[in-house]
Design a protein around this motif. Structure first.
Motif, PDB file in Angstrom:
ATOM      1  N   GLY A 161      48.615  41.731  31.830  1.00  0.00           N
ATOM      2  CA  GLY A 161      49.122  42.963  31.231  1.00  0.00           C
ATOM      3  C   GLY A 161      48.621  44.193  31.957  1.00  0.00           C
ATOM      4  N   ALA A 162      47.357  44.149  32.392  1.00  0.00           N
ATOM      5  CA  ALA A 162      46.793  45.272  33.135  1.00  0.00           C
ATOM      6  C   ALA A 162      47.521  45.480  34.459  1.00  0.00           C
ATOM      7  CB  ALA A 162      45.302  45.042  33.381  1.00  0.00           C
ATOM      8  N   THR A 163      47.786  44.388  35.178  1.00  0.00           N
ATOM      9  CA  THR A 163      48.472  44.530  36.464  1.00  0.00           C
ATOM     10  C   THR A 163      49.916  44.990  36.271  1.00  0.00           C
ATOM     11  OG1 THR A 163      49.079  42.174  36.473  1.00  0.00           O
ATOM     12  CG2 THR A 163      47.038  42.801  37.579  1.00  0.00           C
ATOM     13  N   ALA A 164      50.554  44.568  35.175  1.00  0.00           N
ATOM     14  CA  ALA A 164      51.904  45.046  34.885  1.00  0.00           C
ATOM     15  C   ALA A 164      51.895  46.558  34.669  1.00  0.00           C
ATOM     16  CB  ALA A 164      52.464  44.335  33.650  1.00  0.00           C
ATOM     17  N   GLY A 165      50.931  47.038  33.892  1.00  0.00           N
ATOM     18  CA  GLY A 165      50.819  48.474  33.667  1.00  0.00           C
ATOM     19  C   GLY A 165      50.473  49.230  34.934  1.00  0.00           C
ATOM     20  N   PHE A 166      49.597  48.642  35.748  1.00  0.00           N
ATOM     21  CA  PHE A 166      49.200  49.282  37.009  1.00  0.00           C
ATOM     22  C   PHE A 166      50.396  49.389  37.952  1.00  0.00           C
ATOM     23  CE2 PHE A 166      47.509  49.459  41.279  1.00  0.00           C
ATOM     24  CZ  PHE A 166      46.434  50.339  41.160  1.00  0.00           C
ATOM     25  N   ALA A 167      51.142  48.294  38.094  1.00  0.00           N
ATOM     26  CA  ALA A 167      52.311  48.307  38.976  1.00  0.00           C
ATOM     27  C   ALA A 167      53.336  49.328  38.500  1.00  0.00           C
ATOM     28  CB  ALA A 167      52.937  46.910  39.027  1.00  0.00           C
ATOM     29  N   ALA A 168      53.579  49.362  37.189  1.00  0.00           N
ATOM     30  CA  ALA A 168      54.550  50.312  36.635  1.00  0.00           C
ATOM     31  C   ALA A 168      54.070  51.749  36.818  1.00  0.00           C
ATOM     32  CB  ALA A 168      54.785  50.010  35.160  1.00  0.00           C
ATOM     33  N   GLY A 169      52.784  51.984  36.556  1.00  0.00           N
ATOM     34  CA  GLY A 169      52.249  53.329  36.704  1.00  0.00           C
ATOM     35  C   GLY A 169      52.303  53.815  38.137  1.00  0.00           C
ATOM     36  N   ALA A 170      51.959  52.951  39.091  1.00  0.00           N
ATOM     37  CA  ALA A 170      51.989  53.346  40.496  1.00  0.00           C
ATOM     38  C   ALA A 170      53.420  53.601  40.961  1.00  0.00           C
ATOM     39  CB  ALA A 170      51.337  52.267  41.356  1.00  0.00           C
TER      40      ALA A 170
END
Length: 213
Positions: A161-170
């Motif tokens: 979930g963290a990497t999904a949010g990170f990818a979306a945010g970037a």
């Protein structure tokens, strides 16, 4: 992906990869996320009027290179965490490298700036709302990444979930860069990162619930 499918996959040996999402569905979801994010930016914020001037400045391309690198690493991390047994030992280093580089550039720019200009380089004009606008623009992309990951087989759900949010945010930061007037490395290296971390933290919180299969 069903539990029986995962058990059969793991029993077949380590060289068998998880079932992949159909390419058409993947492209559709990613395209939807980007188009929705761009549409939100154009509707509520608008393209930067002096963008043609900004693109002539090296600082603008340093900013773009920074967010593109973070987005690429975020997407790679999301893909790897969607497949059981995939190694992720290098991912923290890949994420830290562009951050370290932009901080070095920011530190150099602060050292060469006059004392009275240093605060402006860090705070800019938009620090109060920049991170929240990035987080808002990331929501369509966040939904798209989560849907993609749900069709695969993530097992470390908080990290996924963290990497999904990170990818979306970037990725959303790439879109926001077309509106944002800030190009100073100290600002970009801190406030852009804060904006990316908002969906990252949300992903940590909702990952176990949303990505459970």
């Amino acid at each position: 992906m069903k539990t029986d499918d995962l058990i059969n996959m793991l029993a077949s040996g380590p060289d068998v990869s998880a079932p992949a999402m159909p390419v058409q569905r993947f492209v559709l979801l990613v395209s939807f996320g980007f188009l929705a994010s761009i549409g939100m930016m154009l509707t509520f914020l608008g393209m930067r009027p002096n963008l043609n001037e900004l693109i002539m400045m090296p600082a603008f391309w340093i900013k773009i290179a920074f967010v593109v690198c973070l987005a690429a690493v975020g997407w790679v991390a999301s893909a790897r965490l969607s497949t059981p047994g995939t190694r992720i030992t290098m991912l923290p280093l890949l994420i830290a490298l562009p951050v370290l580089l932009i901080w070095i550039v920011g530190a150099i720019s602060l050292m060469h700036a006059a004392p009275g200009e240093r605060a402006q380089l860090f705070w800019g004009q938009t620090w109060r709302y920049c991170p929240f606008l990035i987080a808002l623009l990331s929501m369509p992309l966040f939904v798209a990444v989560l849907k993609i990951m749900r069709n695969l087989a993530p097992v470390r759900l908080r990290l996924a979930g963290a990497t999904a949010g990170f990818a979306a945010g970037a990725a959303a930061t790439m879109v926001y860069s077309l509106h944002c007037p800030e190009i100073a490395a100290p600002f970009v290296g801190f406030w852009y990162l804060v904006g990316i971390m908002i969906p990252t933290v949300i992903g940590v919180l909702i990952g176990p619930r949303v990505l459970r299969w």
